[in-house]
Design a protein around this motif. Structure first.
Motif, PDB file in Angstrom:
ATOM      1  N   ALA A   1      -4.819  11.048   1.237  1.00  0.00           N
ATOM      2  CA  ALA A   1      -5.463  11.794   2.318  1.00  0.00           C
ATOM      3  C   ALA A   1      -5.181  13.279   2.156  1.00  0.00           C
ATOM      4  O   ALA A   1      -4.148  13.682   1.594  1.00  0.00           O
ATOM      5  CB  ALA A   1      -4.953  11.311   3.670  1.00  0.00           C
ATOM      6  N   THR A   2      -6.098  14.090   2.653  1.00  0.00           N
ATOM      7  CA  THR A   2      -5.905  15.538   2.637  1.00  0.00           C
ATOM      8  C   THR A   2      -6.820  16.180   3.666  1.00  0.00           C
ATOM      9  O   THR A   2      -7.877  15.634   4.007  1.00  0.00           O
ATOM     10  CB  THR A   2      -6.201  16.131   1.251  1.00  0.00           C
ATOM     11  OG1 THR A   2      -5.965  17.541   1.273  1.00  0.00           O
ATOM     12  CG2 THR A   2      -7.643  15.876   0.829  1.00  0.00           C
ATOM     13  N   ASN A   3      -6.394  17.353   4.150  1.00  0.00           N
ATOM     14  CA  ASN A   3      -7.272  18.141   5.021  1.00  0.00           C
ATOM     15  C   ASN A   3      -7.946  19.266   4.241  1.00  0.00           C
ATOM     16  O   ASN A   3      -8.621  20.108   4.820  1.00  0.00           O
ATOM     17  CB  ASN A   3      -6.494  18.714   6.214  1.00  0.00           C
ATOM     18  CG  ASN A   3      -5.338  19.607   5.781  1.00  0.00           C
ATOM     19  OD1 ASN A   3      -5.220  19.971   4.613  1.00  0.00           O
ATOM     20  ND2 ASN A   3      -4.479  19.974   6.719  1.00  0.00           N
ATOM     21  N   ARG A   4      -7.741  19.268   2.924  1.00  0.00           N
ATOM     22  CA  ARG A   4      -8.352  20.287   2.068  1.00  0.00           C
ATOM     23  C   ARG A   4      -9.662  19.790   1.473  1.00  0.00           C
ATOM     24  O   ARG A   4      -9.908  18.587   1.396  1.00  0.00           O
ATOM     25  CB  ARG A   4      -7.390  20.683   0.946  1.00  0.00           C
ATOM     26  CG  ARG A   4      -6.072  21.273   1.449  1.00  0.00           C
ATOM     27  CD  ARG A   4      -5.196  21.715   0.295  1.00  0.00           C
ATOM     28  NE  ARG A   4      -3.925  22.242   0.763  1.00  0.00           N
ATOM     29  CZ  ARG A   4      -3.729  23.493   1.157  1.00  0.00           C
ATOM     30  NH1 ARG A   4      -4.746  24.349   1.139  1.00  0.00           N
ATOM     31  NH2 ARG A   4      -2.539  23.905   1.558  1.00  0.00           N
ATOM     32  N   ASP A   5     -10.470  20.724   1.010  1.00  0.00           N
ATOM     33  CA  ASP A   5     -11.724  20.404   0.322  1.00  0.00           C
ATOM     34  C   ASP A   5     -11.394  20.191  -1.150  1.00  0.00           C
ATOM     35  O   ASP A   5     -11.313  21.157  -1.930  1.00  0.00           O
ATOM     36  CB  ASP A   5     -12.727  21.545   0.505  1.00  0.00           C
ATOM     37  CG  ASP A   5     -14.095  21.227  -0.081  1.00  0.00           C
ATOM     38  OD1 ASP A   5     -14.180  20.280  -0.900  1.00  0.00           O
ATOM     39  OD2 ASP A   5     -15.068  21.925   0.259  1.00  0.00           O
ATOM     40  N   LEU A   6     -11.172  18.940  -1.548  1.00  0.00           N
ATOM     41  CA  LEU A   6     -10.758  18.660  -2.922  1.00  0.00           C
ATOM     42  C   LEU A   6     -11.857  18.998  -3.924  1.00  0.00           C
ATOM     43  O   LEU A   6     -11.567  19.424  -5.046  1.00  0.00           O
ATOM     44  CB  LEU A   6     -10.345  17.197  -3.063  1.00  0.00           C
ATOM     45  CG  LEU A   6      -8.984  16.800  -2.474  1.00  0.00           C
ATOM     46  CD1 LEU A   6      -8.599  15.406  -2.954  1.00  0.00           C
ATOM     47  CD2 LEU A   6      -7.905  17.804  -2.831  1.00  0.00           C
ATOM     48  N   ALA A   7     -13.109  18.780  -3.535  1.00  0.00           N
ATOM     49  CA  ALA A   7     -14.205  19.109  -4.462  1.00  0.00           C
ATOM     50  C   ALA A   7     -14.187  20.600  -4.783  1.00  0.00           C
ATOM     51  O   ALA A   7     -14.381  21.011  -5.945  1.00  0.00           O
ATOM     52  CB  ALA A   7     -15.536  18.698  -3.856  1.00  0.00           C
ATOM     53  N   GLN A   8     -13.942  21.434  -3.761  1.00  0.00           N
ATOM     54  CA  GLN A   8     -13.840  22.877  -3.990  1.00  0.00           C
ATOM     55  C   GLN A   8     -12.618  23.207  -4.834  1.00  0.00           C
ATOM     56  O   GLN A   8     -12.663  24.060  -5.730  1.00  0.00           O
ATOM     57  CB  GLN A   8     -13.769  23.612  -2.644  1.00  0.00           C
ATOM     58  CG  GLN A   8     -13.652  25.126  -2.732  1.00  0.00           C
ATOM     59  CD  GLN A   8     -14.892  25.771  -3.329  1.00  0.00           C
ATOM     60  OE1 GLN A   8     -15.984  25.216  -3.244  1.00  0.00           O
ATOM     61  NE2 GLN A   8     -14.730  26.932  -3.963  1.00  0.00           N
TER      62      GLN A   8
ATOM     63  N   THR B   1       0.842  -1.201   0.000  1.00  0.00           N
ATOM     64  CA  THR B   1       0.000   0.000   0.000  1.00  0.00           C
ATOM     65  C   THR B   1       0.873   1.245   0.000  1.00  0.00           C
ATOM     66  O   THR B   1       1.843   1.332   0.765  1.00  0.00           O
ATOM     67  CB  THR B   1      -0.924   0.034   1.234  1.00  0.00           C
ATOM     68  OG1 THR B   1      -1.729  -1.150   1.253  1.00  0.00           O
ATOM     69  CG2 THR B   1      -1.812   1.260   1.225  1.00  0.00           C
ATOM     70  N   LEU B   2       0.538   2.208  -0.844  1.00  0.00           N
ATOM     71  CA  LEU B   2       1.204   3.509  -0.860  1.00  0.00           C
ATOM     72  C   LEU B   2       0.245   4.553  -0.306  1.00  0.00           C
ATOM     73  O   LEU B   2      -0.861   4.731  -0.821  1.00  0.00           O
ATOM     74  CB  LEU B   2       1.620   3.886  -2.286  1.00  0.00           C
ATOM     75  CG  LEU B   2       2.246   5.278  -2.449  1.00  0.00           C
ATOM     76  CD1 LEU B   2       3.550   5.390  -1.658  1.00  0.00           C
ATOM     77  CD2 LEU B   2       2.483   5.596  -3.924  1.00  0.00           C
ATOM     78  N   PHE B   3       0.673   5.241   0.753  1.00  0.00           N
ATOM     79  CA  PHE B   3      -0.158   6.261   1.383  1.00  0.00           C
ATOM     80  C   PHE B   3       0.365   7.633   0.975  1.00  0.00           C
ATOM     81  O   PHE B   3       1.482   8.027   1.328  1.00  0.00           O
ATOM     82  CB  PHE B   3      -0.113   6.108   2.901  1.00  0.00           C
ATOM     83  CG  PHE B   3      -0.861   7.193   3.643  1.00  0.00           C
ATOM     84  CD1 PHE B   3      -2.181   7.484   3.340  1.00  0.00           C
ATOM     85  CD2 PHE B   3      -0.240   7.920   4.655  1.00  0.00           C
ATOM     86  CE1 PHE B   3      -2.876   8.478   4.012  1.00  0.00           C
ATOM     87  CE2 PHE B   3      -0.919   8.900   5.349  1.00  0.00           C
ATOM     88  CZ  PHE B   3      -2.237   9.197   5.022  1.00  0.00           C
ATOM     89  N   LEU B   4      -0.439   8.358   0.212  1.00  0.00           N
ATOM     90  CA  LEU B   4      -0.095   9.704  -0.254  1.00  0.00           C
ATOM     91  C   LEU B   4      -0.791  10.719   0.644  1.00  0.00           C
ATOM     92  O   LEU B   4      -1.974  11.040   0.442  1.00  0.00           O
ATOM     93  CB  LEU B   4      -0.532   9.886  -1.711  1.00  0.00           C
ATOM     94  CG  LEU B   4       0.081   8.914  -2.737  1.00  0.00           C
ATOM     95  CD1 LEU B   4      -0.579   9.098  -4.097  1.00  0.00           C
ATOM     96  CD2 LEU B   4       1.585   9.117  -2.836  1.00  0.00           C
ATOM     97  N   ASP B   5      -0.070  11.195   1.629  1.00  0.00           N
ATOM     98  CA  ASP B   5      -0.652  12.145   2.587  1.00  0.00           C
ATOM     99  C   ASP B   5      -0.559  13.570   2.045  1.00  0.00           C
ATOM    100  O   ASP B   5       0.411  13.926   1.367  1.00  0.00           O
ATOM    101  CB  ASP B   5       0.089  12.038   3.922  1.00  0.00           C
ATOM    102  CG  ASP B   5      -0.693  12.683   5.058  1.00  0.00           C
ATOM    103  OD1 ASP B   5      -1.879  13.022   4.851  1.00  0.00           O
ATOM    104  OD2 ASP B   5      -0.120  12.835   6.146  1.00  0.00           O
ATOM    105  N   GLU B   6      -1.573  14.373   2.364  1.00  0.00           N
ATOM    106  CA  GLU B   6      -1.662  15.772   1.928  1.00  0.00           C
ATOM    107  C   GLU B   6      -1.512  15.885   0.410  1.00  0.00           C
ATOM    108  O   GLU B   6      -0.775  16.729  -0.101  1.00  0.00           O
ATOM    109  CB  GLU B   6      -0.610  16.637   2.652  1.00  0.00           C
ATOM    110  CG  GLU B   6      -0.692  16.602   4.163  1.00  0.00           C
ATOM    111  CD  GLU B   6      -2.060  17.009   4.716  1.00  0.00           C
ATOM    112  OE1 GLU B   6      -2.898  17.546   3.957  1.00  0.00           O
ATOM    113  OE2 GLU B   6      -2.310  16.778   5.915  1.00  0.00           O
ATOM    114  N   ILE B   7      -2.240  15.071  -0.302  1.00  0.00           N
ATOM    115  CA  ILE B   7      -2.161  15.078  -1.770  1.00  0.00           C
ATOM    116  C   ILE B   7      -2.754  16.354  -2.357  1.00  0.00           C
ATOM    117  O   ILE B   7      -2.463  16.731  -3.495  1.00  0.00           O
ATOM    118  CB  ILE B   7      -2.861  13.832  -2.354  1.00  0.00           C
ATOM    119  CG1 ILE B   7      -2.412  13.601  -3.795  1.00  0.00           C
ATOM    120  CG2 ILE B   7      -4.384  13.950  -2.233  1.00  0.00           C
ATOM    121  CD1 ILE B   7      -2.843  12.286  -4.378  1.00  0.00           C
TER     122      ILE B   7
END
Length: 469
Positions: free
Chosen positions: A294-301, A250-256
């Motif tokens: 994973a991200t803490n941003r609103d990717l849809a926005q 598994t590759l975990f891409l944090d804060e993408i």
């Protein structure tokens, strides 16, 4: 027949403002006047009494007592009753009363498990002190056994929000579907990724994590895809990138969400084609990798604003797991706190066995902008600083005990302003409500903090119509 029950203070008020029931005290003494003598000593307690041996034994067996006061001469069997209670175990503390105190009697009583031995007439205030101690013990939460094995990934929670998270993890773990984990910083996104990996068919493969926001843009491509010798200045040898290192796992891409559009295109191609090309390389390398981002941003926005590729967003969001902030998880705060206290007590070899209830009152007043990560750090600090078996509020970090005032919008400290004037009556109401809230509605302790007699506090509660709890 059982003697009348003495309910001290104002029972009707107590029922409205206490979270916990009154302490129950059993007096085993033939002296009928002793109950009236004890009345001033019993704060927020109910006294039950028995004058005969049969009645006393029946009440011991049928009730759940917080304290037992036992006359040494009770029906000629005081010490025998004490010994039986000690052998049975799990009973309330027993205080032996005697009108003929001697060293031998005291030593024998302590040997048989007496909590204390008091002469008659009773020393003024001593029973009250014992009751306060009993109440404090009842306000301690014993530390549980640490959940899981050392080093094992464990997500703790019982709130409805976390139940939804657990269901999503359970359904996604057994597949190879790409998962997008959303949530504020510190909510545990990497923990979710690790649990997804450990519960999947790839558990024997590697788990590789990379924080896309922590690596400079000019190095991130090489970190992800690797490079060949001589690909750029300083590339003195071949480097295997994170995609290749995660092969079979598994590759975990944090804060993408912090990644540039150019790199987003290359990530999209790697996911679609299941192959990568090292920087400076001429041929693709096949990969077998499960992606968790994973991200803490609103990717849809971000997609709507043109800052994130729409096609990559849909590739990543095959399964979406939304982690709630700690402030929205209700009683999970208590569960997480006890989990971390137990974990760090074991890890650091500390003797902490219980946590004072006031610790949780402090924790619930904090807004937790750093979420679970901040709580974990605070719990570790508290355990390390604890100087005994009980963890107390003063062991918590200073910023948890006294959170800073929020800064002004421009970053400058807010200008001090005087609070609006209120009537003395309103101010008194506020102070009483605060004292009750901060003492878990213990009238006696709240009165002590306010510097007034408990009967005065009870009267004011009635006059102001304060109902709490």
């Amino acid at each position: 027949m059982c003697a009348p029950v003495y309910c001290h203070g104002y029972p009707s008020i107590d029922r409205n403002i206490r979270h916990t029931p009154l302490l129950k005290v059993l007096l085993l003494d033939a002296d009928r006047s002793l109950g009236r003598t004890l009345e001033p000593e019993l704060d927020d307690a109910e006294l039950f009494s028995a004058q005969s041996l049969s009645e006393g034994l029946r009440m011991i067996a049928s009730g759940s007592w917080d304290l037992i006061l036992l006359d040494a001469d009770f029906s000629g069997a005081g010490l025998e009753i004490l010994g039986r209670l000690h052998e049975d175990g799990g009973m309330a503390p027993v205080v032996l009363l005697t009108s003929q105190p001697t060293m031998d009697l005291a030593m024998e009583a302590i040997r048989q498990g007496a909590h204390d031995v008091l002469p008659k007439p009773l020393p003024r205030g001593r029973v009250r002190e014992i009751l306060l101690g009993v109440e404090e013990i009842k306000r301690l939460r014993p530390l549980p056994e640490p959940a899981g094995k050392p080093g094992e990934d464990t997500i703790v929670g019982a709130s409805s929000q976390m139940m939804g998270v657990f269901k999503s993890i359970a359904r996604a773990a057994t597949s190879d579907a790409t998962v997008l984990v959303l949530g504020e910083s510190g909510t545990g996104k990497e923990m979710v990724a690790r649990v997804l990996h450990s519960r999947s068919r790839r558990t024997r493969g590697p788990f590789v994590a990379i924080n896309c926001a922590a690596i400079p843009e000019n190095l991130l491509e090489s970190e992800l895809f690797g490079h060949e010798k001589g690909a750029f200045t300083g590339a003195i040898g071949r480097r295997i990138g994170r995609f290749e290192r995660a092969h079979g796992g598994t590759l975990f891409l944090d804060e993408i969400g912090d990644m540039s559009m150019a790199l987003q295109s290359k990530i999209l191609r790697a996911i679609q084609e299941r192959e990568v090309e090292r920087v400076g390389g001429g041929s693709p390398v096949s990969i077998d990798v499960r992606i968790v981002a994973a991200t803490n941003r609103d990717l849809a926005q971000a997609v709507r604003e043109g800052r994130f590729r729409e096609d990559l967003y849909y590739r990543l969001a095959v399964v979406t797991v939304l982690l709630p902030p700690l402030r929205d998880r209700g009683s999970d705060l208590d569960l997480l706190s006890m989990h971390f206290f137990a974990h760090y007590a074991r890890e650091h070899g500390r003797p902490v066995r219980a946590v004072a209830e006031e610790v949780f009152n402090v924790l619930h007043r904090h807004p937790w902008p750093g979420n679970v990560r901040q709580l974990r750090n605070a719990a570790e600090r508290a355990v390390v600083m604890a100087d005994g078996e009980t963890l107390l509020p003063q062991h918590l970090p200073a910023d948890i005990l006294n959170p800073p005032e929020p800064a002004a919008a421009n970053g400058a400290a807010p200008a001090p302003t005087e609070p609006p004037l209120v009537t003395l009556e309103e101010m008194e109401k506020r102070m009483i409500r605060r004292a009750l809230r901060e003492t878990s509605n213990n009238v006696t302790v709240a009165a002590e903090r306010l510097g007034i007699h408990r009967n005065t506090l009870r009267r004011k509660i009635t006059d102001y119509g304060i109902e709490h709890g």
